[in-house]
Every structure is written in C-alpha cells, then in structure tokens.
Scaffold this motif. Structure first.
Motif, short mmCIF file in Angstrom:
data_model
loop_
_atom_site.label_atom_id
_atom_site.label_comp_id
_atom_site.label_asym_id
_atom_site.label_seq_id
_atom_site.Cartn_x
_atom_site.Cartn_y
_atom_site.Cartn_z
N THR A 96 15.74 81.63 66.74
CA THR A 96 15.63 80.70 67.87
C THR A 96 16.16 79.30 67.53
O THR A 96 16.75 78.63 68.36
CB THR A 96 14.16 80.58 68.32
OG1 THR A 96 13.60 81.89 68.37
CG2 THR A 96 14.05 79.94 69.68
N SER A 97 15.94 78.91 66.27
CA SER A 97 16.31 77.53 65.93
C SER A 97 17.80 77.35 65.64
O SER A 97 18.26 76.24 65.41
CB SER A 97 15.48 77.07 64.72
OG SER A 97 15.85 77.89 63.62
N HIS A 110 21.54 76.61 66.19
CA HIS A 110 22.25 75.89 67.26
C HIS A 110 23.73 75.81 67.02
O HIS A 110 24.46 75.25 67.83
CB HIS A 110 21.67 74.48 67.43
CG HIS A 110 20.27 74.53 67.95
ND1 HIS A 110 19.97 74.99 69.21
CD2 HIS A 110 19.10 74.22 67.36
CE1 HIS A 110 18.66 74.95 69.39
NE2 HIS A 110 18.09 74.50 68.27
N GLU A 167 25.17 74.20 64.60
CA GLU A 167 25.57 73.06 63.74
C GLU A 167 25.20 73.35 62.29
O GLU A 167 25.64 72.65 61.41
CB GLU A 167 24.86 71.77 64.18
CG GLU A 167 25.22 71.30 65.56
CD GLU A 167 24.01 71.32 66.48
OE1 GLU A 167 22.90 71.00 66.01
OE2 GLU A 167 24.18 71.65 67.66
N GLU A 168 24.38 74.34 62.08
CA GLU A 168 23.98 74.64 60.70
C GLU A 168 25.17 75.20 59.93
O GLU A 168 26.16 75.62 60.51
CB GLU A 168 22.87 75.73 60.68
CG GLU A 168 21.64 75.42 61.47
CD GLU A 168 21.77 75.81 62.94
OE1 GLU A 168 22.88 76.19 63.37
OE2 GLU A 168 20.77 75.70 63.66
N LEU A 226 26.86 80.60 69.91
CA LEU A 226 26.18 79.37 69.52
C LEU A 226 27.04 78.14 69.79
O LEU A 226 26.65 77.02 69.46
CB LEU A 226 25.82 79.40 68.03
CG LEU A 226 24.85 80.49 67.57
CD1 LEU A 226 24.66 80.41 66.05
CD2 LEU A 226 23.50 80.33 68.25
N ASN A 227 28.21 78.34 70.39
CA ASN A 227 29.15 77.24 70.59
C ASN A 227 29.44 76.50 69.29
O ASN A 227 29.46 75.28 69.25
CB ASN A 227 28.62 76.23 71.62
CG ASN A 227 28.58 76.85 72.99
OD1 ASN A 227 29.54 77.53 73.39
ND2 ASN A 227 27.48 76.66 73.70
#
Lengths: 410, 414
Positions: free
Chosen positions: B130-131, B133, B135-136, B162-163
């Motif tokens: 869920t977390s 995004h 950017e990771e 996740l774009n």
C-alpha cells in the motif's frame, strides 16, 4: 444421470484418472520427495502428464525413479487422480524393456528369501548372522543397499509358526488374519497381539497358508506381472472367505491398502474390487465394532505416554485415525499424533543405497518431533515406518494393537 | 454413534475457518477433507470487496457492502458479522505469530506478479504494498531458474501502475537449487527457511540497497513459515522486502494453511483426510449424518450440525454437467443458476462485465441455511459457506476469501 455424467463419475481405473488432472500443483506442494530432492520433477509432471503424453516406447522420465509411492500426492489431489499409481504403472512399463538390478530383485522378493530361510534348521539365526557379516563386509553396500541400515532381523519363529501354539477360545465370530511378510517374518509379536485382541472381543482368528505377499514390494520395484500373480492368488482366497462371510483383516497398512484398493487401481478387474470389500485394516475393523457398541472396553490401566506416527498408507485409506480414538479410552494412556509428515522409509525405498539420504531427509521432521517429545513409546501401524523411526531416533516402537493387547491384560 | 457437534466438509479457507470458529465455540468438531484444499492455489490474502457490481473500484469495503443486492452473501451475513469475522481473523493471525493487517475501512494494495496493484482487505506485512508510490528505489528481484516469475513484464507494468519516473531495475539472485528440475517458489522458500539461504539472499541484495527508501520486490519466496524470514531479511538489509502474488503453488496460501491447521490441532479438531462425502442421511428437514467414501467402503459420520464448504464450480462441490441442471453433490440442495445458455458466459474474458455462470451456487436464508426457489428452508441444520454460496462473482468483485471468512464465521456461530 446422462451417459456423459455417468462416464465422468465412473472413471475409476488409475489410467483414466490421468485426464482429471488440471495441473493445479497441489501434489507438488505436498510431495515429500520433491522437498528432499531437487532432481525429482514431481508427481504432476511424472504421473498424470507423462502418462498422457507418453507416446514412444523409449520415452521414459528418468526422475520417475525417485517416487516412493507414499501417496501424499493422491491425498493432496482435489480431482481424484491416482497419481502415485500412475507412477507405478509407468515404472512397470519401463522394466518391460529394461533389466532389474540384483538389489531390486532382492528388495522386491523378501517373501521368497524368508521362505528359504524358514526351510532351513536354525535358518533365521544363520540368516541374521549372515546379514550382519554381510553388512560388515560391505556386501550389501556393493549391491546398492543402504549400508547405513541393518536389514530387519528374522524372528526366531515366524508368526505362522507361533500361531500354531496359540490356544484360542472357539467362537462363531471369526476373522482371517493376513499377517503380511514383515509381521510374519520379522515382528510376529504384532500378529500375536492381534490374536489376543480379537479373542478379547469374542472373535476367533484364522489364518490362510495360501496367501502370498500382498505384492506391495513388487509393485514399487516395477515387478508388475509378478504382483498381478500375487493379486490373482490373494483375491481368489479372499473371495473364498467372503463366501463364508469371514472378513480378512491386516495389521500392516500397506498390505491392507494393497488388498483393498491398489489391486483394483493397478489391474482394473472387478473381482479385485469385490475382494477388497472383504478386507479391513485392524483398527478400522475395531472401530466398526465400537460403533456397533460391540468393542470390549474393559481395559486395564496401562501407564504410557504414546507418540503416534500415522503412516501414509493409513491416511490414504480415508477412515481417519481410529487407533488414536480407541487407545485414548485406555486408562493411563495418552496419545499424541506426531503430525510430522512422511517418515521417508516407504517400504523398501529407504533401503536403496541411492535413496537413503533422501529417505533420512524426509524423516527429519518426524525424528525431531519424536526426540523433542517426552513420550515413552512411538506407536505406528506400519512395520517399515517403525524401522525408520528406530533408525532415526533410537526410540522404542510398537504397533498400536500391542498396546491394546496390554490393555486387555494379555 | 455421534462423531461431533459440528461436522465441516471441505478444507479450503472457508472449511478451515468454519472448523476453527466452531472449535473456538467449544464445539466438538470433525473436518472431512478430500484433496489438500484451495489455499495452495490462492494468494492467502483476504479480498473482501475490490469492485462493485458496475466494476467500480471500491475505496471503502464497509460502505460498498451496504449497497450490495439482497441475494449477495454479504447482505445475508450482515455488516456486523462481517466486521466480527475480520476482527476474529486479525486476532487469530496475531496470536499465531503471522499477523495480518488491514480493515474494512480501506483497501490494501498487493503487488501482483504482472505489476498491477491488486486491492485486498487483509494481508500480511510481506504482501502489503500500500505504501508504494513509485518514488522509492524499487528493485525487482528474480530468482535464477524460477520460470514462473517474469521480471520484465513486472518492471513495465509496475512503472505504469505506480506512475514511476524511472525504470525499476531487475536483478537476479542465485540459489544452490539449479541443476535439477525447474524450480518453484516453494523450493526457494524452503531454501530461505535455512540460515544459509537467508544470509546468502541478503548478501546478494545488499549491493542494491540505496538510501533509506529501497524496496525489494520478490516473488512469493520469503520462507514457508509466517513472517520470520521476511523480518530477518528486512533487518539484515535495513530495507523493505515485499512479495508479489504469483502463480501456484502459493507460498503465502500455504503459510496461512499451516497456521490454520496448527490451530485446529491445538483445539483438538478431528481431521479425516482423503475422504469424499457422497450423500446425506436425513430425517425430514434435519440431516443426521453424511456418508463418506473411504478406501473401498463407506463410513457414516453423525453430527448435530453440518457446514458445507466443498467449493463451487471450480472444485466440484457444484457441478453443471448439463445446462440448466446444476447439482450440489452432497445434499442435492437447490442451486441457483443464470437461466438461458446465452447468458452463461461473457466471451470477453477480461472485460468489465461479469460472467453469468459465476454466480451459480446455493441460495440461503440469513442464517446461511439452504432455501429453494420459493425461499422455503430445505434443511434446518445445514449451513452453506464459501464458494458453495450463489449470488456473487468472487473473481469479478474480488471477494473470494472475504465471503469465505465471513460466511464461515457466521455459520459457525449459528
């Protein structure tokens, strides 16, 4: 029901069940050999897939040799595929065109060997001596038999010999005992305990000298034609007893499974199904008595903490674990199920030199479970499982029927 | 003669839960099983409701359940019971050392093997993405020789899901498992049950740890037992390690199965393996026993209450060998089926429209007891759970294990 539904429901012979396989992998998750050995391609690919896709005569799957016929795959299968029996049929097919090793010949024909031994004066003593000398000289290892193990010793008198000396009360209620090779030649005390238990329940026990080995060691080693001869003989004997209304009972779960179910799966003859209906595993029979309120529950105190390893071939029979329930009624007895999977022995599998390590790896969970428990004794209905447990843990083992005989004060 | 207070038939998730909750009610329980059940074939995460009837994404399952039609199992079970079932499950998994997380208020997102993010309600830590995004620093980890995991497909789709701005790298871990058969997720998980396996895995991934927001995305291989393997590797690397759902065999489903079976054992549930229930013995509207097939002969099991968890069309609990004649195989219960052959299927397999056949199943009253077409009770002591229930399409709406959990919980309490 329409013809097509009927056809689907009635596909009983092992070969036709291959078409029920959906390749869902349930069998792979449950296969103890796959867990221990990375070269085994697993029940799904070897049993059902290869059975259906095996078109040319020399198209054999080498890793079939790893299957131990423990039948975990059959139990895992949601679609009723007789996976392990498909493996055994393919193994037999392979040996139609390939030579057997001397080792396989010896491991498959324990009954023949035992008959020789019994024909000689002091045969058992000399044979046991011979086996320990043979072992120390490395003769067995050279043949491909696991040198780490001792071959099971012959009892000084076979069950059939001991039986003649047992004085039983006469009764109209009778059963025929099928001792099987291991109880007859190596652990006759199990058969004696069975007779005592049946006597305590008002039954007289008969034996039939004309029975052969059930054929299980032959089937797993690929001697299918010989196994078929054994089946024909045993089935005709069982049907004779059936006519007289006398059931046949076995204490060895591999024997009972073979007589009840595997003959029919392997050879697909109606008479085998009919004969199977007259065969019971010992505790299956005792539980039926209990359900009818006919089991003698006049038990004496037996102070024992028991660990129960339920053999794979008992689980496959689908009647639960009646020995655990019956023994739990004996005052002073506690029964805990090990629930640690297959022991790894699988009949003669663990005796093969090249399978020894796999066999011990499979048994590891069970060994640890037994070693960590504070039980007095390990009970198990299968003779070769008991050998494996002794070998892997040095624990004391016996057949559950021996505990019951004690409870009857015999 | 009586074997049990409650007899449960079937060892998929619904059957195991029904046995567990019944035993927790201090009932004497017998569980009859045939085959190893569905958990090795399912991800073992609990989807409650991912999409509504129009295939709109559900943000809050609790709200969406309220607007389901009356024939949907959740409507019969009732919101309060669904909530209790979820709490029971969360408590159970925590007590047995493999805690699930999530609630009915919002979805968790689980990364799939093809790089989509699948909504689910309850999942263990190691499957909860869920977390994420985008950017990771996400590193996709393949296993050399594991053919059922496609790093490149995952890479492309996940970036889209996740774009992500940059391409997520794919790396491959070596194992000592090569040289035999094609390896499966279970083989790798068993290797990661061992200390050497864990240490080797961690040391092979360590060079890819960057900054403090590295996330490794791996197939379902993080050990066969609970969360200890995932926790160990997380600790060793100081980076998040997450699993994806993947092709069977499902390691996470097996973890859940192992935990449930341990609990049943602890509660003295009698499990009879390898026995197919054939038919019922009844006295009017009361079932007194079921007849099951053992090797060569039948055995009858008597009980006060029966819970049917044999599964639907996929597992043979219900069959449709002839159109318009669906059959429930044990009690011969009336089965709801979409009428008209033309309404049976939707040729567009992956479209946003459901499959007609999928709602086939037994209709029940609000206690989950079977009823006929006129809503007349068929048996007063038989309860129907999981995919035996009609009126919902678990595949379309993502509700399979959720309905299994809630219906099993309710049936056990009745």
């Amino acid at each position: 029901m329409s013809d097509i539904s009927k056809k689907i429901e009635e596909m009983e012979s092992a070969l036709s069940t291959a078409d029920h396989c959906l390749s869902c992998t349930s069998c792979m998750s449950s296969c103890p050999v796959m867990e221990a050995e990375k070269s085994y391609r697993g029940p799904k690919l070897v049993g059902p897939a290869h059975s259906r896709m095996h078109f040319s005569q020399d198209d054999f799957e080498d890793s079939l040799d790893f299957c131990s016929n423990c039948k975990s795959c059959d139990r895992a299968c949601p679609s009723g595929v007789a996976v392990s029996t498909l493996n055994m049929l393919q193994r037999a097919k392979y040996y139609e065109t390939h030579e057997h090793s001397q080792r396989d010949d010896m491991l498959a024909h324990g009954e023949r060997m035992a008959k020789l031994v019994r024909a000689l004066p002091f045969g058992a003593t000399f044979a046991n001596l011979g086996m320990s000398i043979g072992k120390s000289l490395g003769v067995f290892s050279a043949m491909g038999i696991a040198g780490e193990r001792s071959m099971p010793a012959y009892a000084s008198a076979s069950f059939m010999q001991l039986f003649k000396g047992i004085k039983q009360p006469k009764s109209d209620k009778k059963v025929v005992f099928f001792p099987g090779c291991f109880i007859n030649d190596n652990e006759p005390q199990v058969g004696v305990a069975f007779v005592k238990v049946m006597n305590a329940n008002g039954y007289e026990v008969l034996v039939d000298e004309k029975f052969n080995c059930c054929g299980s060691p032959l089937v797993v080693t690929g001697y299918l034609d010989e196994a078929h001869e054994h089946a024909d003989n045993n089935v005709s004997r069982i049907l004779e007893w059936k006519k007289k209304g006398i059931p046949v009972v076995a204490c060895c779960t591999s024997c009972s499974l073979m007589l009840k179910q595997e003959y029919h799966e392997l050879f697909n003859e109606e008479k085998m199904h009919e004969a199977g209906e007259n065969v019971y595993d010992a505790f299956e029979f005792l539980e039926i008595l209990a359900d009818k309120g006919q089991l003698n529950t006049n038990f004496k105190q037996v102070g024992e903490k028991l660990m129960y390893h339920v053999p794979c071939h008992l689980k496959s029979q689908g009647f639960g674990v009646p020995a655990a329930k019956i023994l739990a009624q004996v005052p002073g007895v506690t029964v805990e199920q090990a629930d640690a999977g297959c022991c790894g022995m699988s009949g003669n599998y663990g005796f093969k030199g090249d399978k020894y390590e796999i066999s011990m790896k499979i048994g590891e969970k069970l060994f640890n479970r037994i070693k960590e428990s504070a039980s007095d004794e390990v009970i198990c209905d299968c003779g070769t499982c008991r050998l494996q447990i002794q070998h892997g843990t040095q624990a004391k083992t016996c057949h559950p029927v021996e505990i019951l005989a004690k409870a009857y004060g015999k | 003669m009586k074997h049990a207070d409650t007899l449960v038939i079937g060892s998929g998730f619904a059957g195991l839960m029904a046995a567990l909750v019944s035993a927790n009610q201090r009932k004497k329980v017998t569980l009859l099983t045939c085959g190893s059940g569905s958990l090795s074939l399912n991800s073992g995460v609990i989807d409650v409701l991912g999409y509504d009837e129009q295939h709109n994404y559900v943000e809050c399952p609790k709200e969406a359940i309220k607007s389901l039609p009356a024939e949907h199992p959740y409507s019969k079970i009732g919101m309060e019971t669904v909530e209790k079932a979820v709490n029971f499950f969360l408590d159970f998994t925590r007590d047995y050392g493999f805690p699930y997380r999530g609630s009915l208020d919002h979805q968790l997102l689980v990364p799939t093997a093809v790089g989509t993010m699948k909504p689910t309600c309850l999942a263990p830590h190691c499957l909860d993405g869920t977390s994420l995004h985008g950017e990771e620093h996400i590193v996709i980890v393949g296993i050399k020789g594991l053919k059922d995991f496609y790093g490149n497909i995952l890479q492309d789709n996940l970036q889209q899901s996740l774009n992500g701005q940059t391409k997520f790298p794919v790396v491959e871990v070596e194992t000592p498992l090569l040289g035999g058969r094609d390896i499966t997720t279970i083989d790798v998980a068993r290797w990661l049950d061992t200390q050497e396996g864990r240490d080797s895995f961690a040391s092979q991934l360590r060079p890819y740890v960057q900054s403090d927001n590295t996330v490794f995305l791996v197939p379902q291989v993080l050990g066969t037992k609970g969360q200890e393997c995932a926790a160990y590797i997380h600790e060793k690397l100081g980076a998040e390690v997450l699993e994806t759902t993947c092709l069977p065999p499902s390691v996470n489903g097996l973890r859940l199965q192992k935990m449930l079976k341990q609990a049943l054992k602890d509660m003295n549930v009698e499990i009879v393996e390898n026995t197919k229930v054939l038919r019922a013995v009844s006295d009017g509207k009361k079932v007194t026993g079921v007849v099951a097939e053992a090797s060569i002969r039948e055995k009858t099991y008597y009980a006060d209450k029966f819970i049917l968890a044999t599964g639907g069309l996929y597992s043979g609990g219900i069959t449709v060998r002839e159109f318009e004649h669906p059959q429930e195989m044990i009690f011969d219960l009336p089965v709801y089926i979409e009428s008209g052959e033309e309404n049976w299927s939707n040729a567009e397999l992956f479209s946003a429209k459901p499959q007609g056949f999928a709602k086939t199943g037994v209709r029940t009253d609000t206690s989950l007891r079977p009823v006929d077409a006129n809503n007349e009770l068929v048996y007063e002591n038989v309860y129907v759970v999981g995919s035996n229930l009609g009126g919902y399409d678990f595949c379309f709406e993502h509700s399979g294990n959720g309905v299994a959990l809630a219906s099993a919980y309710k049936a056990a309490l009745m």
